[in-house]
Design a protein around this motif. Structure first.
Motif, PDB file in Angstrom:
ATOM      1  N   ALA A 175       0.843  -1.205   0.000  1.00 16.15           N
ATOM      2  CA  ALA A 175       0.000   0.000   0.000  1.00 16.15           C
ATOM      3  C   ALA A 175       0.871   1.247   0.000  1.00 16.15           C
ATOM      4  CB  ALA A 175      -0.904   0.015   1.224  1.00 16.15           C
ATOM      5  N   THR A 176       0.334   2.297  -0.605  1.00 21.89           N
ATOM      6  CA  THR A 176       0.962   3.617  -0.595  1.00 21.89           C
ATOM      7  C   THR A 176      -0.110   4.622  -0.215  1.00 21.89           C
ATOM      8  OG1 THR A 176       2.453   2.960  -2.384  1.00 21.89           O
ATOM      9  CG2 THR A 176       2.257   5.321  -1.952  1.00 21.89           C
ATOM     10  N   TYR A 177       0.211   5.497   0.723  1.00 20.30           N
ATOM     11  CA  TYR A 177      -0.742   6.505   1.197  1.00 20.30           C
ATOM     12  C   TYR A 177      -0.122   7.893   1.121  1.00 20.30           C
ATOM     13  CZ  TYR A 177      -2.978   2.442   3.307  1.00 20.30           C
ATOM     14  OH  TYR A 177      -3.561   1.223   3.510  1.00 20.30           O
ATOM     15  N   LEU A 178      -0.924   8.865   0.716  1.00 20.84           N
ATOM     16  CA  LEU A 178      -0.529  10.270   0.742  1.00 20.84           C
ATOM     17  C   LEU A 178      -1.233  10.916   1.927  1.00 20.84           C
ATOM     18  CD1 LEU A 178       1.037  12.441  -0.968  1.00 20.84           C
ATOM     19  CD2 LEU A 178      -1.201  13.085  -1.854  1.00 20.84           C
ATOM     20  N   THR A 179      -0.476  11.561   2.798  1.00 20.45           N
ATOM     21  CA  THR A 179      -1.048  12.217   3.967  1.00 20.45           C
ATOM     22  C   THR A 179      -1.536  13.602   3.562  1.00 20.45           C
ATOM     23  OG1 THR A 179       0.508  11.049   5.383  1.00 20.45           O
ATOM     24  CG2 THR A 179      -0.607  12.943   6.338  1.00 20.45           C
ATOM     25  N   VAL A 180      -2.834  13.828   3.717  1.00 21.27           N
ATOM     26  CA  VAL A 180      -3.440  15.116   3.351  1.00 21.27           C
ATOM     27  C   VAL A 180      -3.954  15.769   4.622  1.00 21.27           C
ATOM     28  CG1 VAL A 180      -5.234  16.261   2.002  1.00 21.27           C
ATOM     29  CG2 VAL A 180      -4.073  14.235   1.078  1.00 21.27           C
ATOM     30  N   ARG A 181      -3.427  16.928   4.926  1.00 22.98           N
ATOM     31  CA  ARG A 181      -3.846  17.675   6.113  1.00 22.98           C
ATOM     32  C   ARG A 181      -4.982  18.622   5.714  1.00 22.98           C
ATOM     33  NH1 ARG A 181      -0.460  15.382   9.084  1.00 22.98           N
ATOM     34  NH2 ARG A 181       1.789  15.454   8.973  1.00 22.98           N
ATOM     35  N   GLY A 182      -5.987  18.672   6.551  1.00 21.72           N
ATOM     36  CA  GLY A 182      -7.149  19.497   6.274  1.00 21.72           C
ATOM     37  C   GLY A 182      -6.837  20.982   6.363  1.00 21.72           C
TER      38      GLY A 182
END
Length: 104
Positions: free
Chosen positions: A51-58
């Motif tokens: 798996a690969t995840y991109l961390t997106v901050r609100g």
């Protein structure tokens, strides 16, 4: 099964989109989390990406909220490639190369 996770940071110079997600994300630094599992039964150590995840901050009304968006490695590479091409185009435009005129 042995798992490992690695984190890295990618920088987008321009706003960008990702397939499967609505809306545009702003330019900036984003953390990427990659999860991998150890392949068993080999005579050498090897891992397979799971798996690969991109961390997106609100932002705005979602400030303080963090979202991990599942993405493919290929989609991430394409988004970074588009960003690099757009940045190169912007850096070679007339507006970017023209010095500001100073009037006294």
């Amino acid at each position: 099964m042995t798992m490992r996770s690695t984190q890295s940071t990618v920088t987008f110079s321009n706003a960008f989109t990702l397939p499967g997600y609505p809306g545009e994300l702003p330019a900036g630094d984003y953390e990427v989390l990659v999860e991998e599992e150890l392949l068993q039964g080999l005579s050498f150590e090897a891992y397979r990406r799971t798996a690969t995840y991109l961390t997106v901050r609100g932002s705005g009304s979602h400030t303080g909220r963090t979202e991990f968006r599942a993405i493919s490695d290929n989609d991430l590479k394409k988004a970074l490639g588009r960003d690099a091409a757009l940045s190169q185009t912007n850096n070679h435009s007339e507006a970017a190369l023209s010095p500001q005129e100073v009037r006294t």
